[in-house]
Design an enzyme around this catalytic site. Structure first.
Site, mmCIF file in Angstrom:
data_model
loop_
_atom_site.group_PDB
_atom_site.id
_atom_site.type_symbol
_atom_site.label_atom_id
_atom_site.label_comp_id
_atom_site.label_asym_id
_atom_site.label_seq_id
_atom_site.Cartn_x
_atom_site.Cartn_y
_atom_site.Cartn_z
ATOM 1 N N ASP A 98 0.899 -1.158 -0.100
ATOM 2 C CA ASP A 98 -0.038 -0.095 0.112
ATOM 3 C C ASP A 98 0.821 1.249 -0.054
ATOM 4 O OD1 ASP A 98 -2.415 1.523 0.458
ATOM 5 O OD2 ASP A 98 -3.207 -0.262 1.514
ATOM 6 N N ASP A 199 -3.051 4.636 -2.048
ATOM 7 C CA ASP A 199 -4.268 5.361 -1.373
ATOM 8 C C ASP A 199 -4.582 6.694 -1.716
ATOM 9 O OD1 ASP A 199 -5.602 5.041 1.322
ATOM 10 O OD2 ASP A 199 -4.890 6.772 1.813
ATOM 11 N N GLU A 254 -6.458 3.973 -5.631
ATOM 12 C CA GLU A 254 -7.751 4.048 -5.056
ATOM 13 C C GLU A 254 -8.294 5.489 -5.017
ATOM 14 O OE1 GLU A 254 -9.936 4.193 -0.693
ATOM 15 O OE2 GLU A 254 -7.999 5.443 -1.383
ATOM 16 N N HIS A 327 -11.299 -2.779 3.722
ATOM 17 C CA HIS A 327 -10.979 -2.443 5.136
ATOM 18 C C HIS A 327 -11.839 -1.367 5.693
ATOM 19 C CE1 HIS A 327 -8.171 -0.148 2.934
ATOM 20 N NE2 HIS A 327 -8.250 0.611 4.097
ATOM 21 N N ASP A 328 -12.594 -0.812 4.560
ATOM 22 C CA ASP A 328 -13.202 0.738 4.877
ATOM 23 C C ASP A 328 -14.606 0.423 4.909
ATOM 24 O OD1 ASP A 328 -10.647 2.000 5.148
ATOM 25 O OD2 ASP A 328 -10.659 2.624 2.917
HETATM 26 O O1 ISL Z 1 -13.619 4.932 4.444
HETATM 27 C C1 ISL Z 1 -14.160 5.573 3.553
HETATM 28 C C2 ISL Z 1 -15.583 5.632 3.807
HETATM 29 O O2 ISL Z 1 -15.750 5.114 4.796
HETATM 30 C C3 ISL Z 1 -13.517 6.252 2.467
HETATM 31 O O3 ISL Z 1 -14.162 7.476 2.301
HETATM 32 C C4 ISL Z 1 -12.273 6.471 2.500
HETATM 33 O O4 ISL Z 1 -11.613 7.347 3.612
HETATM 34 C C5 ISL Z 1 -11.530 6.785 1.447
HETATM 35 O O5 ISL Z 1 -12.071 5.657 0.505
HETATM 36 C C6 ISL Z 1 -9.844 6.704 1.657
HETATM 37 O O6 ISL Z 1 -9.637 5.569 2.097
HETATM 38 C C7 ISL Z 1 -8.175 5.283 2.309
HETATM 39 O O7 ISL Z 1 -7.486 6.473 2.778
HETATM 40 C C8 ISL Z 1 -7.736 6.669 4.124
HETATM 41 C C9 ISL Z 1 -7.939 5.433 5.313
HETATM 42 O O8 ISL Z 1 -8.479 5.787 6.212
HETATM 43 C C10 ISL Z 1 -8.452 4.411 4.419
HETATM 44 O O9 ISL Z 1 -8.390 3.204 5.242
HETATM 45 C C11 ISL Z 1 -8.045 4.143 3.125
HETATM 46 O O10 ISL Z 1 -8.526 2.943 2.727
HETATM 47 C C12 ISL Z 1 -6.819 7.818 4.652
HETATM 48 O O11 ISL Z 1 -5.390 7.237 4.178
#
Ligand code: ISL
Length: 553
Positions: A98, A199, A254, A327-328
């Site tokens: 990542d 990310d 992403e 994971h989100d």
């Molecule tokens: O998690 C989300 C909705 O619940 C998304 O809006 C998320 O914040 C967004 O897709 C970005 O996610 C990524 O970056 C974030 C991190 O917290 C997430 O775990 C990651 O997947 C910040 O680095």
């Protein structure tokens, strides 16, 4: 359409904190992953995507990196990582890491230096601005509630943070920052890493002018102000030319704000930027006016439209990513299936859907045994910063907090982060100590060990269907066409090329359904189904039944 290993791969996503703990500190670690590599291999997947394992103060569980070149001691440190990479390769698997490059931790050396003074050589590594009218430079909100600006009283300026205040945004305008990040990427590729998931890559280019947002919905601010900034494609092309194109690796970016209109700009092979993107059109499908914590019922026709629109958008020159959770988000079987009455059948249906779509398939850890959402009794059990901030905000706004707890049960990111359920022993076999996040109490019935013992478990179905995709390249590369997109319960499509044609039917409802069509059932033969129910007419489906039919005339 060009053929590549990463198009044919099935990716297994590991959230290391929750996978397997070997030290008893309650946190999953790299030796735990090594211990379970044979298990991962046994699924038939090709690539592991590992969520961040770098040094981090863990304000956002590793998405706040304080050293890009160092593996966190929590996870076992550098040596454990080298062993993992070596073992992964020895088993014929690949490893995708990542890359969190929109922001660092505020404990990263660059930020610590940047904060020291206005003329620090690192000042321009981040985005600093003077305040306005005794307040922040703009009214922008962070993704996790509150202002996106934090005041630093020593230098009397604000810095920008789209996420928590411990995640200051990097200034990609600064060529030195880009060089630093490209060097980090190269460092890992030289070690043998096979790619990166990037990310929130859609957010790295900031607007030319910083002005207040006048959108009432946060989602619109993201779309129109934060995402797809004016130089995003310049930066990604530069990254591609400077480093990505020199290695045989895969990339998946992403990002919020990536949609069918702009998706191909990121992944068109001719443009030389990224291989794939993760969009969230299907995962934000149940967001109401107030966003994720204001959910509305999910709608199957809209869900199907997302798949059709994306397939169409990318089919000429691009490539898609197929996934139903990570994971989100909440667990896919709880969200898109029926995790009670049809737990097993609907979990199997969802993986049938994933593995018969065009694009690279991503499976999130635990989905292969049908892990479900958790409903902790109170907010004290939750860990995720997004959930906790949303809770505070709701409380501040005088919302009914019992009702809000029910929303948290459905929406919290912790749903996906509960420890992996290996067996029915204490703490689901995840740790000998106290887990950092409580295990889902249903581990006694949903776990790997028990599903290894019977042939038609969800786990064995995953193995079988992954194998089936491998044997049928038409499922990877073939054309896609959805039938009866407006049908509220059935998801039916065909996949075909010059060598074969499959008709795939999913009944995504609790009632039996009939696919009423002009197609002649006699021309098809059943290849796979998730239910060993008494042979029925081919176009008849039991609740949550999925069928893969092959054209046999
Ligand atoms: O998690 C989300 C909705 O619940 C998304 O809006 C998320 O914040 C967004 O897709 C970005 O996610 C990524 O970056 C974030 C991190 O917290 C997430 O775990 C990651 O997947 C910040 O680095």
């Amino acid at each position: 359409m060009s053929r590549n290993w990463w198009k044919e791969s099935v990716v297994y996503q590991i959230y290391p904190r929750s996978f397997k703990d070997t030290t008893g500190d309650g946190i999953g670690d790299i030796p735990g992953i090594i211990e379970k590599l044979d298990y991962v291999k046994s699924l038939g997947v090709d690539v592991i995507w590992l969520c961040p394992v770098y040094e981090s103060p863990n304000d956002d569980n590793g998405y706040d990196i304080s050293n890009y070149r160092k593996i966190s001691e929590d996870f076992g440190g550098q040596e454990a990582f080298e062993t993992l990479l070596d073992q992964i390769h020895k088993k014929g698997l690949k490893l995708v890491m990542d890359l969190v490059a929109n922001h660092t931790s505020d404990e990263h050396f660059w930020f610590k230096e940047s904060k020291k003074s206005k003329d620090s050589p690192y000042r321009d590594y981040y985005i600093w601005r003077d305040g306005k009218n005794n307040g922040p430079p703009t009214n922008w909100m962070s993704f996790f509630n509150g202002s996106a600006w934090e005041y630093d009283k020593d230098t009397q300026q604000y810095y920008l943070h789209y996420f928590t205040k411990k995640q200051p945004d990097l200034n990609w305008e600064n060529p030195k920052v880009r060089r630093e990040i490209f060097d980090v990427i190269e460092y890992w590729f030289k070690k043998g890493v096979d790619g990166f998931r990037m990310d929130v890559i859609s957010l790295i280019s900031k607007p030319d002018v910083f002005e207040d947002s006048h959108y009432s919905k946060f989602q619109d601010t993201i779309l129109n102000i934060y995402a797809n900034g004016p130089k995003i494609h310049q930066y990604l092309h530069e990254m591609n030319q400077e480093v990505l194109s020199k290695f045989d690796i895969m990339t998946v970016g992403e990002g919020p704000g990536i949609d069918v209109q702009n998706g191909l700009l990121y992944v068109n092979e001719k443009r030389q930027e990224l291989n794939m993107v993760f969009h969230f059109d299907h995962l934000f499908i149940d967001c109401g006016e107030g966003g994720k914590y204001d959910p509305i019922p999910y709608d199957l026709p809209k869900f199907k439209k997302v798949f059709s629109d994306w397939d169409k958008a990318l089919k000429n020159g691009g490539w898609g990513s197929i996934f139903l959770g990570n994971h989100d988000f909440s667990r896919m079987v709880s969200r898109f299936g029926n995790d009670r009455k049809y737990h097993e059948t609907s979990a199997k249906l969802l993986v049938t859907l994933l593995l018969t779509m065009r694009g690279t398939v991503y499976i999130y850890q635990g989905d292969e045994i049908g892990m479900t959402n958790v409903a902790y009794p109170n907010i004290g059990y939750y860990n995720d910063v997004e959930t906790l901030n949303a809770w505070q905000e709701a409380d501040k706004n005088g919302q009914d907090m019992n009702a809000f707890l029910t929303i948290v049960h459905a929406q919290s990111r912790d749903n996906a982060r509960t420890p992996m359920q290996w067996n029915d022993q204490r703490n689901s076999g995840f740790t000998d100590g106290e887990p950092w996040l409580s295990v889902n109490p249903n581990y006694t019935s949903i776990n790997v060990a028990s599903q290894e013992t019977y042939e038609d478990s969800i786990l064995n179905y995953y193995r079988d269907i992954i194998q089936f995709r491998k044997e049928n390249s038409v499922l990877v590369y073939g054309n896609y066409e959805c039938f009866q997109q407006e049908h509220p319960e059935l998801f039916v499509y065909r996949r075909w090329d010059e060598t074969a044609e499959f008709l795939i039917l999913h009944n995504m409802s609790d009632a039996p359904q009939e696919f009423i069509t002009e197609l002649n059932a006699e021309k098809f033969k059943l290849c796979k189904t998730n239910l060993d129910a008494i042979t029925q007419e081919l176009f008849h489906l039991h609740p949550w039944q999925a069928k893969i039919l092959v054209r046999a005339d």
